[in-house]
Design a protein around this motif. Sequence first.
Motif, short mmCIF file in Angstrom:
data_model
loop_
_atom_site.label_atom_id
_atom_site.label_comp_id
_atom_site.label_asym_id
_atom_site.label_seq_id
_atom_site.Cartn_x
_atom_site.Cartn_y
_atom_site.Cartn_z
N MET A 307 0.84 -1.21 0.00
CA MET A 307 0.00 0.00 0.00
C MET A 307 0.87 1.25 0.00
O MET A 307 0.57 2.23 -0.70
CB MET A 307 -0.94 -0.03 1.21
N THR A 310 2.39 1.53 -3.44
CA THR A 310 1.37 1.97 -4.39
C THR A 310 1.12 3.47 -4.26
O THR A 310 1.01 4.19 -5.26
CB THR A 310 0.06 1.20 -4.13
N GLU A 311 1.04 3.93 -3.01
CA GLU A 311 0.80 5.36 -2.79
C GLU A 311 1.95 6.20 -3.33
O GLU A 311 1.74 7.24 -3.96
CB GLU A 311 0.60 5.60 -1.29
N LEU A 332 -6.23 5.91 -6.77
CA LEU A 332 -5.40 5.49 -5.63
C LEU A 332 -6.27 5.06 -4.46
O LEU A 332 -6.03 4.01 -3.83
CB LEU A 332 -4.48 6.63 -5.21
N THR A 335 -7.75 1.71 -5.15
CA THR A 335 -6.75 0.65 -5.07
C THR A 335 -6.40 0.33 -3.62
O THR A 335 -6.31 -0.85 -3.22
CB THR A 335 -5.47 1.06 -5.83
N LEU A 336 -6.22 1.38 -2.82
CA LEU A 336 -5.89 1.17 -1.40
C LEU A 336 -7.05 0.50 -0.67
O LEU A 336 -6.85 -0.37 0.20
CB LEU A 336 -5.55 2.50 -0.73
N GLU A 337 -8.28 0.90 -1.00
CA GLU A 337 -9.45 0.29 -0.37
C GLU A 337 -9.54 -1.18 -0.72
O GLU A 337 -9.86 -2.03 0.13
CB GLU A 337 -10.72 1.01 -0.80
N LEU A 339 -7.04 -3.18 -1.52
CA LEU A 339 -5.99 -3.87 -0.78
C LEU A 339 -6.38 -4.05 0.69
O LEU A 339 -6.13 -5.10 1.29
CB LEU A 339 -4.67 -3.09 -0.88
N ALA A 340 -6.99 -3.01 1.27
CA ALA A 340 -7.42 -3.11 2.67
C ALA A 340 -8.47 -4.21 2.84
O ALA A 340 -8.45 -4.98 3.81
CB ALA A 340 -7.97 -1.78 3.15
N TRP A 372 4.70 -7.29 -4.37
CA TRP A 372 5.25 -6.12 -3.69
C TRP A 372 6.77 -6.18 -3.83
O TRP A 372 7.33 -7.20 -4.22
CB TRP A 372 4.85 -6.11 -2.20
#
Length: 535
Positions: A307, A310-311, A332, A335-337, A339-340, A372
């Motif tokens: 994460m 990615t950020e 973004l 994508t983060l949501e 992954l969470a 990653w």
Amino acid sequence: MAQVELDKDIFWRLIEISTALSSERNTARLFEKILDAAQDFTGADGGTLYLLKEKHNKQVLEFEILRNNSLNLTLGGTSGRPIPFAPLPLYRDDGTPNHNNIATHTALTRKMENIADAYCAKHLDFSGTKAFDARANYRSQSFLTVPLCNHADEVIGVLQLVNARDAQTGQTISFSPQIEPIVAALASSAAIALENQILLQDHKNLLDAFVQVIAQAIDAKSSHTSAHCQRVPALTELIAKAACATQEGPLKDFDLDESDWYELRVASWLHDCGKLATPDYLLDKATKLHLLHDGIDTVKARFAALMAQTETAYVKKMLAMPLAQAELAQELAQTLEALAQDCAFIEIANKGGEFMSPEAKARIHAIAEQYWQDTKGQRQPLLTPEEVSFLCIERGTISFDERQKINDHMTVTIQMLESLPFPKNLKRVPEYAGGHHEKMDGTGFPKGLRREQMSWPARMMAIADIFEALTASERPYKPAMKISQALSILQRMRNQNHIDGDLYHLFLEAKVWYTYAKTFLKPEQLDVEDYQPYL
């Protein structure tokens, strides 16, 4: 000639009594036989048998049986009536020997005492006797008190006889000195029988202690199966009691004597002793990724790294493309949501459960295809192949290979128990303990035994082991199962010929499940009143 015949009579009676004493296995009945024989030989109206014991680091003579024919009084022994008198200390608080009481005096001196009249004895304290006489309206007069000494000439008890009776008149008389050698011989036989019984009980107590220490050690290996080795014996005993009580069906002739009960208890306490060889992390595996520690933390760290990476990548894009910042920021966030959510899903999957769907497995494989960068800048999969395999475990937290390792505990259990030199009355312990994972259709382990190859107790233990595991509240991967659910599972196992059908029927009809639940389960687990739907 008459005296010779009398001596022969006494000799053969002593032989007969000695044989009877040596063959008696019940301690309480043994006490009574000793006192019966002594009163019979001497014509005594009453008598008391004491055993030498240690209480609070002090030697005391403890009352085991007390009898008085005139008062129609019997305490201790098999009477079920406790003796209300405190033990007699051999030594006072200051450490000096207690020679005042005739019983303790006899134990200390190892010598027989023949008292013609207790009320006239000056060297001994009969205040307790006088107080008893006053309460009971009785007159204790003659006393014959004999030490019971073992083969090492150690006192193990005292036999005390009160008030010899004249055979013709019934009047109280003194104990004849001529009877003393006979009573001494009887006391010797009694002491041997008592010592054998004491040694037998001591060995039994020692074995019981070892057995329970082993069971406690197994339970202590995992907080998630704690008390399993203590509850299975209790449940097995409830099933066995119901089997002994039933008067119909295949179990109508089933019965257990005292020795059989002991054998069953030892077997049930040791049924999981092979788990001592099972790796601790398997017994304590609360989550799918738990090995020496819970691997979920490592996976979560990878998600956090991905994460962050990615950020960073998106920030660089935003700086390079100022006009697309709003669109990139939204992308973004999405994508983060995602992954969470994937990380939260992995956490839930890691906890295990009763069933994992094909869709859930497919999602885990999809997550594993994400990558990653490690500290060296190399691409690494978000989930390793081993982690994917563990996370896709369908039921519980144990993989097939791990289950096989745990199942090996049965082989180890049998090996351990068969290596022990059990006496004849415990020969079936390995068979009872080693069969609780067998199934009636032969698909169980470790030997693949079928129903007809297993004893009733082994089949009982199988049901006890399953029901305890289903209803246990300590398992981290499932809530405490209610009785309705546990009985439904047992019913299905009966239908599949995995557990014994006759015992399952008895388990329901005798309401063993109810008795067990009232003692060992939480109130909210007992949600069944009518067992008919589960027959």
